[in-house]
Scaffold this motif. Structure first.
Motif, PDB file in Angstrom:
ATOM      1  N   GLU A  14      42.687  24.683  38.144  1.00 43.43           N
ATOM      2  CA  GLU A  14      42.310  25.591  37.047  1.00 43.43           C
ATOM      3  C   GLU A  14      41.621  26.852  37.548  1.00 43.43           C
ATOM      4  OE1 GLU A  14      38.308  23.754  35.197  1.00 43.43           O
ATOM      5  OE2 GLU A  14      39.930  22.323  35.408  1.00 43.43           O
ATOM      6  N   GLY A  15      40.986  26.781  38.707  1.00 49.23           N
ATOM      7  CA  GLY A  15      40.461  27.999  39.296  1.00 49.23           C
ATOM      8  C   GLY A  15      38.950  28.065  39.411  1.00 49.23           C
ATOM      9  N   VAL A  16      38.493  29.088  40.119  1.00 49.20           N
ATOM     10  CA  VAL A  16      37.071  29.341  40.383  1.00 49.20           C
ATOM     11  C   VAL A  16      36.583  30.471  39.482  1.00 49.20           C
ATOM     12  CG1 VAL A  16      35.448  30.237  42.111  1.00 49.20           C
ATOM     13  CG2 VAL A  16      37.165  28.525  42.767  1.00 49.20           C
ATOM     14  N   PRO A  17      35.487  30.274  38.736  1.00 49.53           N
ATOM     15  CA  PRO A  17      34.936  31.365  37.918  1.00 49.53           C
ATOM     16  C   PRO A  17      34.556  32.564  38.788  1.00 49.53           C
ATOM     17  CG  PRO A  17      33.966  29.255  37.300  1.00 49.53           C
ATOM     18  CD  PRO A  17      34.736  29.020  38.559  1.00 49.53           C
ATOM     19  N   PHE A  18      35.047  33.737  38.397  1.00 50.76           N
ATOM     20  CA  PHE A  18      34.860  34.962  39.187  1.00 50.76           C
ATOM     21  C   PHE A  18      34.429  36.082  38.248  1.00 50.76           C
ATOM     22  CE2 PHE A  18      36.049  38.888  41.205  1.00 50.76           C
ATOM     23  CZ  PHE A  18      35.943  38.667  42.572  1.00 50.76           C
ATOM     24  N   ALA A  19      33.334  36.736  38.586  1.00 53.83           N
ATOM     25  CA  ALA A  19      32.829  37.837  37.759  1.00 53.83           C
ATOM     26  C   ALA A  19      32.696  39.111  38.586  1.00 53.83           C
ATOM     27  CB  ALA A  19      31.476  37.471  37.152  1.00 53.83           C
ATOM     28  N   GLU A  20      33.024  40.220  37.958  1.00 53.41           N
ATOM     29  CA  GLU A  20      32.762  41.539  38.540  1.00 53.41           C
ATOM     30  C   GLU A  20      31.589  42.158  37.786  1.00 53.41           C
ATOM     31  OE1 GLU A  20      36.273  44.026  39.195  1.00 53.41           O
ATOM     32  OE2 GLU A  20      37.482  42.268  38.630  1.00 53.41           O
ATOM     33  N   ALA A  21      30.720  42.851  38.510  1.00 58.93           N
ATOM     34  CA  ALA A  21      29.553  43.472  37.889  1.00 58.93           C
ATOM     35  C   ALA A  21      29.289  44.818  38.542  1.00 58.93           C
ATOM     36  CB  ALA A  21      28.333  42.562  38.010  1.00 58.93           C
ATOM     37  N   ILE A  22      28.579  45.662  37.806  1.00 58.86           N
ATOM     38  CA  ILE A  22      28.261  47.014  38.283  1.00 58.86           C
ATOM     39  C   ILE A  22      26.772  47.272  38.071  1.00 58.86           C
ATOM     40  CG2 ILE A  22      28.626  49.481  37.890  1.00 58.86           C
ATOM     41  CD1 ILE A  22      31.459  48.858  37.045  1.00 58.86           C
ATOM     42  N   SER A  23      26.155  47.893  39.052  1.00 53.50           N
ATOM     43  CA  SER A  23      24.785  48.368  38.897  1.00 53.50           C
ATOM     44  C   SER A  23      24.766  49.877  39.110  1.00 53.50           C
ATOM     45  CB  SER A  23      23.859  47.702  39.925  1.00 53.50           C
ATOM     46  OG  SER A  23      22.581  48.310  39.899  1.00 53.50           O
ATOM     47  N   ASP A  24      23.967  50.562  38.319  1.00 55.08           N
ATOM     48  CA  ASP A  24      23.849  52.013  38.456  1.00 55.08           C
ATOM     49  C   ASP A  24      22.754  52.401  39.440  1.00 55.08           C
ATOM     50  OD1 ASP A  24      25.913  52.542  36.700  1.00 55.08           O
ATOM     51  OD2 ASP A  24      24.586  52.446  34.949  1.00 55.08           O
TER      52      ASP A  24
END
Length: 451
Positions: free
Chosen positions: A112-122
């Motif tokens: 089913e897969g690995v939870p993956f998140a993209e994030a940005i900081s200013d």
């Protein structure tokens, strides 16, 4: 989703290290599941009895330097595509935990897969300060995809990944690792393989996934007194007030002083950095908590089983190769006797962890289903010596690596950078106890005291 972290104290010194002050914001995008790039085995995957005690998340952050300009727009995509490819070899990580028919944890390899998140900081990545220093976990945990809402262990993921990009071009790879799947040496082998694929290279080490080597014996037999599993009826609760996280630096000079103190009465004739530091911290923590002299206190020591087994495990063996051994005594004995007393207990506990002991611990769980008890317990885990700083995903090795959080009764020893000989110790204590503990960590206190 926007995540805020609170202020962290601002200070840096040899005896108590703190992060940078200021608000820190991360904008997290939608979480996706990264599946293996090719079809993999579907079915149940065996976890050994060593793995059964380790179903909790360990969270790490790897910081990569900026390029002095704009964001690197392709970082997340390169890391995500490489993750999909490496999961073909490490396919159990793309599954989920469930219970077997005999009530043990087992992995359902669903792909089913690995939870993956993209994030940005200013912000610039420098806002994080030195992440080897754990002072304000809420700040670093914004960089890791956490599953705090899980109500039981089977709801915990086996691996989570978050890539946070900073406006300077730097980025942070935040990893949540389920300890029942890997220990840190195995995790680093996985990360190195992942990084090799990201750089377009073949894998140096292919994982060996068969964990049946560590099945219990038939018939199972308990040959040792496994105090690490025993519960203490009288529990000393340290979580009745706010907990503070702090980190402390031990340079070679400080370690030499501790060893000199431990050896001065002739009870022991040698000791390692790990044994003397573990003993020193155990005593200092017990004093700071002002435990009743008659209260039993336990030190749990994480022991790597790799060097203990004969024949050796296969190269690339994919498992959580940790067992625990422990020291037991009363708080009064620990705090009034010389440092050599505690060091000797640590040495004897480590020496006890032979192959016979490890096999007995595996069989203990098979017979009793007993889990490691953490009441009145202080746990030490050595992360120094691990290749944290050899993880090049195409943008060079990380500049800093550290834990995003630790459990309330843990102390972790981490390297202070790639070239440094200093050891950073991170732990947490109630506010009142931390004040006392910090005083005992100072060089002058150690020099003048009869520890």
């Amino acid at each position: 989703m926007e995540s805020n972290a609170g202020d962290a104290g601002m200070d840096a010194g040899m005896d108590g290290l703190h992060g940078n002050r200021g608000m820190f914001r991360v904008r997290r995008m939608e979480t996706t599941l990264v599946r293996p790039a090719a079809e993999t085995y579907r079915g149940l995957y065996f976890l050994s009895n060593l793995d059964q005690n380790m179903a909790y998340m360990v969270e790490l952050v790897f910081c990569f330097k900026g390029n002095g300009g704009k964001r690197r727009d392709n970082v997340s995509e390169v890391i995500k595509q490489a993750l999909a490819k490496v999961l073909v070899h490490y396919y159990p990580l793309a599954g989920s935990l469930t219970l077997s028919s005999d009530g043990k944890l087992i992995v359902n390899c669903t792909g089913e897969g690995v939870p993956f998140a993209e994030a940005i900081s200013d912000y610039e990545i420098e806002v994080l300060g030195d992440v080897t220093v754990l002072n304000e976990p809420s700040k670093l945990r914004n960089l890791v995809l956490s599953f705090d809402s899980a109500t039981n262990v089977t709801e915990l993921p086996l691996l989570t990944v978050q890539v946070t990009s900073f406006k300077c071009g730097g980025f942070v790879l935040g990893i949540g690792m389920n300890h029942c799947m890997t220990d840190l040496p195995t995790l680093m082998e996985f990360i190195h393989s992942w990084a090799e694929i990201a750089r377009g290279l073949p894998l140096t080490i292919l994982p060996s996934l068969d964990r049946s080597i560590l099945r219990s014996r038939q018939p199972a037999k308990i040959e040792f007194a496994h105090h690490e599993f025993e519960k203490n009826e009288k529990v000393f609760n340290i979580q009745e007030e706010q907990l503070l996280y702090r980190s402390f630096s031990f340079n070679p000079g400080k370690m030499t002083l501790l060893k000199t103190k431990a050896l001065e009465d002739g009870v022991i004739n040698k000791c390692t950095n790990f044994t003397v530091l573990s003993a020193f911290l155990w005593r200092a923590r017990t004093r700071a908590l002002k435990m009743d002299p008659n209260q039993q206190t336990k030190l749990l020591i994480a022991v790597d089983v790799r060097s203990k087994l004969n024949p050796p495990l296969p190269k690339g063996y994919f498992f959580s190769g940790i067992t625990f051994t422990c020291c037991l005594c009363t708080a009064g004995e620990l705090t009034t006797k010389p440092l050599s007393f505690a060091v000797k207990l640590v040495q004897e506990a480590i020496e006890l962890a032979t192959e016979d002991y490890i096999r007995s611990a595996i069989d203990y769980f098979e017979i009793t289903r007993g889990r490691t008890s953490i009441e009145n317990t202080f746990m030490v885990s050595k992360w120094t010596g691990l290749p944290f700083y050899n993880a090049d995903f195409s943008w060079g090795d990380p500049i800093k690596v550290g834990p995003a959080t630790i459990k309330h009764n843990w102390a972790v020893f981490v390297p202070d950078g790639k070239e440094s000989k200093n050891t950073i110790v991170s732990l947490c204590l109630p506010v009142s106890a931390m004040k006392i503990f910090q005083e005992m960590m100072q060089f002058n206190f150690i020099l003048k005291s009869s520890i």
